[in-house]
Write an enzyme that holds these catalytic residues in place. Structure first.
Site, mmCIF file in Angstrom:
data_model
loop_
_atom_site.group_PDB
_atom_site.id
_atom_site.type_symbol
_atom_site.label_atom_id
_atom_site.label_comp_id
_atom_site.label_asym_id
_atom_site.label_seq_id
_atom_site.Cartn_x
_atom_site.Cartn_y
_atom_site.Cartn_z
ATOM 1 N N ASP A 1 24.400 15.220 2.550
ATOM 2 C CA ASP A 1 23.184 15.895 2.245
ATOM 3 C C ASP A 1 22.195 14.771 1.634
ATOM 4 O O ASP A 1 22.609 13.646 1.319
ATOM 5 C CB ASP A 1 23.509 16.809 0.846
ATOM 6 C CG ASP A 1 22.470 18.015 0.831
ATOM 7 O OD1 ASP A 1 21.225 17.827 1.291
ATOM 8 O OD2 ASP A 1 22.685 18.958 0.122
HETATM 9 C C1 BGC Z 1 19.612 20.284 0.408
HETATM 10 C C2 BGC Z 1 20.197 20.735 2.028
HETATM 11 C C3 BGC Z 1 18.914 20.429 2.891
HETATM 12 C C4 BGC Z 1 18.340 19.097 2.565
HETATM 13 C C5 BGC Z 1 17.299 18.699 3.409
HETATM 14 C C6 BGC Z 1 18.982 19.133 0.304
HETATM 15 O O1 BGC Z 1 18.390 18.984 -0.851
HETATM 16 O O2 BGC Z 1 20.833 20.677 -0.457
HETATM 17 O O3 BGC Z 1 20.500 21.947 1.851
HETATM 18 O O4 BGC Z 1 19.450 20.696 4.140
HETATM 19 O O5 BGC Z 1 17.997 18.909 1.245
HETATM 20 O O6 BGC Z 1 16.308 19.426 3.205
#
Ligand code: BGC
Length: 771
Positions: free
Chosen positions: A297
Site C-alpha cells: 500500500d
Molecule cells: C489506499 C489504497 C489505495 C492506494 C492508492 C492508499 O492510501 O489505502 O487502498 O489503493 O492509496 O491510491
C-alpha cells in the site's frame, strides 16, 4: 506520510494446503481460458527470464518502483526516471495523452524498452460511477457486480490504465471504520462471492483480456479490524477468525486468478502486513499457490520504520522484500530503489531474491500485452465513455443495490398522481458529488443526476417538486480527498442563515403533500480516513427529520451513506425508509424509479445494522455461549439487539418459503448435500427475493457460530410465481479452521439448515455428517 497527506501539502503550495476455497463449477469458458493461460504462463516466463538476463541491477530495482503522478505535478519530474528504467509503474495518471507520452519514453527511449504499467483506484466505476462496493454487495447479485466491473475496466482501459487497485475485500464488522464502504460487509461467504465476481469483471477470462484490467485484491490482510475503527490502527485477530472470516475473500480472489495483491498498512498481530513473511510467502504463495505479484500500500514499505519494525529505510526495504512485497508503491520514498543495491552488496539479500521479485512483474506486463500494444488510442476514449449502455448499467446497479428498510402501510411505491406538491428536503437532496461515494475521481460530474433532478424528470410538469436543504453537514477534520471534489462544499452558513434554512425546510414540508427526506453522510464522511466514534446522523439532520415529521405530512426517508447510521428514531417514527447508499452516476433517476415503483427494491443488508456504536462489534454469526436465552438482555438497558438483521430487506411484494428439502439425511465427510426450497411471490407485483441458506454445526471440535451463510441466490418472481432454488453444501461449506487442531477440519456432526429471506430464516431442517 500517507501519499494524500503529502499531496495535500504539495497542493497547498501547488491453508493451509487443505484450505481449498469454494471450488464451485466454473463456466466452460473459464476452464478453456485456464488452459490458454497456462501456455501463456510458460511463454511469459521464458520472455521474462530472457529480459531478466539482460537487466542491470538498477533496471531490476526500477521495475519494483511505483510512483504516484498527480495532474498538478510536472511530467518532466518523471521523464528522466522512466528513461533510465528506474520507474516500473505510475499510479494516478488518468489523461490518455499523458499516459502515451510517458509510455513512449519507456517503450522507445529506455534501454530495454520495458513498458510501464499504469495503476489507478478503479473501485466502483471510472467515467460512469456505479454504486459503492458495500451497495453492490447489498445486491447479492454477483453477476450484476461482475458486469459493473467489466464496464469500469473498459472505461479505465480506454484511457490507458492497465491495473486497478480493487477489489477491496476486507471484512468489516465495525462501522466506525470509514472504509467499510469499500468492501462487502461482515460476512466471509458473501465477501468471497463478491470478491470472485469483481476479479472476473475486472480481468475478464484471463490476464490480458481485451478491454480489461489487471485486478489487485486488497488489503492483505485484516485491515477491516483496525482497533476502535480508527483507520490505519493495528489489527489483532485470532487465528481462527483470520482463517474463517478474514482470509476467505482473499483466497476466493486468488482462486479466481487475481493477478496482484496489495499488502495492508497496519500491524497484523504485531507484525506489519507489509513485512509479514508468513502472510505473503507461507500463506499466499506457498499454500495458495499465488503466482502474481504483491504491491505495497502507499508508502507502506518506508512506513515499516514508523511502526518500529524496521530500523531505517534500508532495513525496511530488506524486510519488505524478504517478506514478499514485489513492488513498492510510494509518493517519492522509493525505498527499494535507494536501498536494495546496498543490501545486495552487504549480502543481506541475493540477486536471486531480487530476480524472483521482478520476474512476476515482467510476466504480468507480457501477459497484459503491453510490449506489443503499449499505447492507448486517444481517439476512442470519447465513444467508450459515451456508451449509453454504461449509464443504463449504472442505473440498474443502483436499483438492484437499494434496500427497503421499512414500509409501513405500504406508503411506497408512491403514486404518480396522488401528490400535487412534493418536498425534497435534506442536505443531500440536490447534491451530485455526494451521490458518488469515495474513489470517484474521473467522472464527468454533470452526468450525475441528483435526487431532486431525478424526481423532477420522472414526474414532469404535472407535479411541483421543490427543494430545501434544511441543514448543512460537514467534517470537523477536513478530508484529504476534498481537493479532488468536483463539486466543492458550499461556504458554511452563519447562525442566522442556518436558522432561516431550517425554518424554510419545515415550511416547505407543511406546504407540500409529502416530504422525501434525503439524509446521511457526505461522500467525504465515508471512506479512507473517514472513521468516527459514533454513527449518528451528522449535524442537525435528526432534528430536521423530527421537525418535518411533526408537520404530520407523510415522510419517506432516503438514506445516502456507506455505513449503518443510528436511525433508531426514524425506524420508530418514519413510515418508509429506503437505503440508497451512494448510488453513483444514475442516483436521481434510480431513486425516482424506486420511489415510484418503476423499480422494485430487492437488496439485502450485507451487515448487521446496529443501533449505536456502543454495540460494536456486532455480527450475526456469533457463537452461542452462557445464558443464550438472555442474548437480547446482554446490556441492562436491553439494547443488545440490532436495528436490522444481516440479510434483511423488504420489497413492494411479499414472498413465502416452503418445501425445504435436504437431499440426504446423512452424508460422509467430503460428500455434498443439495438443499432445495420453493420460494413464491405471494404479493401483487413482480419482485426479487434473495434466497439465503444458513447452517449451524451442533457440536464438534470447536464452538461454531449460531448461524453461517453458506449459499444464496437472488431470484426474480412474477406475482404468484413459484421457483425451486437448489443450493449445495459440500466440504468447502462444512469445514472450518480449528484453533486446537491448528488446521482445517470437517467434523462428523449434526447440522441445522435454515432457508429464508434473511438471517432470521425459520424454515428448518437437519442432516448428519458421518465419518
Ligand atoms: C489506499 C489504497 C489505495 C492506494 C492508492 C492508499 O492510501 O489505502 O487502498 O489503493 O492509496 O491510491
Amino acid at each position: 506520510m500517507r501519499p494524500f497527506v503529502a499531496v495535500i501539502s504539495l497542493a497547498l503550495i501547488s491453508s493451509s494446503l487443505i484450505c481449498v476455497s469454494a471450488q464451485r463449477k466454473r463456466p466452460a469458458s473459464t476452464k478453456q481460458a485456464a488452459v490458454k493461460t497456462s501456455d501463456a504462463d510458460q511463454l511469459a516466463r521464458r520472455r521474462a527470464d530472457a529480459l531478466l538476463a539482460q537487466m542491470t541491477l538498477n533496471e531490476k530495482l526500477g521495475q519494483l518502483n511505483q510512483l504516484f503522478f498527480f495532474s498538478f505535478q510536472k511530467e518532466e519530474s518523471m521523464n528522466d526516471g522512466i528513461r533510465k528504467g528506474e520507474i516500473g509503474s505510475l499510479l494516478f495518471v488518468t489523461d490518455p495523452a499523458t499516459i502515451n507520452r510517458f509510455q513512449k519514453i519507456a517503450a522507445t527511449e529506455s534501454r530495454l524498452k520495458i513498458p510501464l504499467i499504469f495503476g489507478f483506484d478503479v473501485i466502483h466505476g471510472f467515467h460512469t460511477i456505479f454504486p459503492v462496493p458495500i451497495a453492490m454487495a447489498a445486491s447479492w447479485d454477483p453477476r450484476m457486480v461482475a458486469g459493473a466491473q467489466t464496464i469500469a475496466a473498459r472505461e479505465a482501459r480506454a484511457v490507458g490504465i492497465n491495473w486497478t487497485f480493487a477489489p477491496m475485500v476486507d471484512i468489516a464488522r465495525d462501522p466506525r471504520w470509514g472504509r467499510i464502504v469499500e468492501g462487502a460487509g461482515e460476512d466471509p461467504y458473501l465477501g468471497a462471492a463478491m470478491s470472485r465476481a469483481q476479479v472476473r469483471g475486472f480481468q475478464g477470462d484471463h490476464i490480458g483480456s481485451t478491454e480489461h484490467l489487471l485486478a489487485c485484491v486488497k488489503h492483505f490482510a485484516g485491515y477491516g479490524t483496525a482497533e476502535g475503527g480508527r483507520d490505519y490502527d493495528a489489527a489483532n485477530i485470532s487465528d481462527a477468525q483470520l482463517w474463517n472470516v478474514y482470509l476467505p475473500p482473499f483466497k476466493a480472489a486468488v482462486d479466481a486468478g487475481v493477478g496482484s495483491v496489495m499488502s495492508a498498512y497496519m500491524d497484523l498481530n504485531d507484525v506489519p502486513a507489509t513485512g509479514n513473511r508468513w502472510l505473503l510467502r507461507d500463506v499466499l504463495r506457498r499454500d495458495w499457490k499465488f503466482s502474481g505479484f504483491v504491491v505495497s500500500d502507499a508508502n507502506a514499505v518506508s512506513d515499516l520504520k514508523t511502526h518500529g519494525f524496521a530500523r531505517d529505510g534500508h532495513d525496511a526495504a530488506v524486510k519488505a522484500l524478504t517478506a514478499g512485497v514485489n513492488m513498492e508503491m510510494s509518493f517519492n520514498a522509493a525505498t527499494y530503489l535507494k536501498n536494495l543495491g546496498n543490501a545486495l552488496k552487504q549480502n543481506q539479500i541475493s540477486i536471486k531474491d531480487i530476480d524472483d521479485m521482478v520476474r512476476p512483474l515482467l510476466e504480468t506486463k507480457i501477459k497484459l500485452g503491453l510490449f506489443e500494444n503499449p499505447y492507448v488510442d486517444e481517439a476512442k476514449v470519447k465513444s467508450t465513455f459515451d456508451n449509453p449502455a454504461h449509464r443504463e448499467a449504472a442505473k440498474n446497479a443502483a436499483e438492484r443495490s437499494a434496500v427497503l428498510l421499512k414500509n409501513q402501510t405500504n406508503l411506497l411505491p408512491l403514486s404518480k398522481t396522488a401528490y400535487k406538491k412534493i418536498a425534497v428536503i435534506g442536505p443531500l437532496g440536490d447534491s451530485r458529488q455526494n451521490m458518488l461515494g469515495s474513489w470517484s475521481f474521473a467522472m464527468d460530474i454533470n452526468e450525475t443526476s441528483t435526487i431532486l433532478a431525478g424526481l423532477k424528470t420522472k414526474l414532469g410538469s404535472g407535479t411541483e417538486v421543490e427543494f430545501a436543504p434544511g441543514v448543512q453537514i460537514s467534517r470537523i477534520v477536513p478530508s484529504i480527498f476534498d481537493m479532488t471534489l468536483k463539486e466543492k462544499h458550499p461556504p458554511a452558513w452563519t447562525e442566522g442563515h442556518a436558522a432561516d434554512e431550517f425554518k424554510k425546510a419545515v415550511a416547505l414540508a407543511k406546504d407540500s403533500d409529502i416530504a422525501v427526506m434525503v439524509l446521511g453522510e457526505n461522500q467525504d464522511m465515508s471512506g479512507e480516513q473517514a472513521s468516527r466514534p459514533t454513527i449518528d446522523l451528522p449535524g442537525r439532520q435528526l432534528e430536521l427529520l423530527q421537525a418535518v415529521r411533526a408537520t404530520g405530512k407523510p415522510v419517506v426517508l432516503v438514506l445516502i451513506n456507506g455505513r449503518p447510521l443510528d436511525i433508531t428514531w426514524a425506524a420508530e417514527n418514519v413510515p418508509s425508509i429506503l437505503e440508497a447508499w451512494y448510488p453513483g452516476s444514475a442516483a436521481g433517476n434510480a431513486v425516482a424509479d424506486l420511489l415510484f415503483g418503476d423499480a422494485v427494491p430487492g437488496g439485502k443488508l450485507p451487515f448487521t445494522w446496529i443501533k449505536n456504536a456502543g454495540q460494536v462489534p456486532f455480527y450475526y454469526s456469533h457463537n452461542l455461549t452462557q445464558n443464550p436465552g438472555e442474548q437480547e438482555k446482554r446490556y441492562w438497558n436491553g439494547n443488545a439487539v440490532p436495528l436490522y438483521r444481516f440479510g434483511y430487506g423488504l420489497s413492494y411484494t411479499t414472498f413465502a418459503f416452503s418445501n425445504l428439502k435436504v437431499s440426504q439425511p446423512e452424508i460422509k465427510i467430503g460428500e455434498t448435500v443439495e438443499v432445495s426450497v420453493d420460494v413464491k411471490n405471494t404479493g401483487p407485483r413482480a419482485g426479487d427475493e434473495v434466497v439465503q441458506l444458513y447452517i449451524h454445526q451442533q457440536a464438534g471440535g470447536a464452538s461454531r457460530p449460531i448461524r453461517e451463510l453458506k449459499g444464496f441466490e437472488r431470484v426474480t418472481l412474477a406475482a404468484g410465481e413459484t421457483k425451486t432454488v437448489r443450493l449445495k453444501l459440500g466440504p468447502n461449506e462444512l469445514r472450518y479452521w480449528n484453533a486446537a487442531a491448528r488446521g482445517w477440519v470437517q467434523d462428523a456432526e449434526n447440522f441445522d439448515v435454515w432457508v429464508g429471506g434473511d438471517s432470521s430464516a425459520s424454515l428448518h431442517s437437519t442432516f448428519r455428517v458421518m465419518k
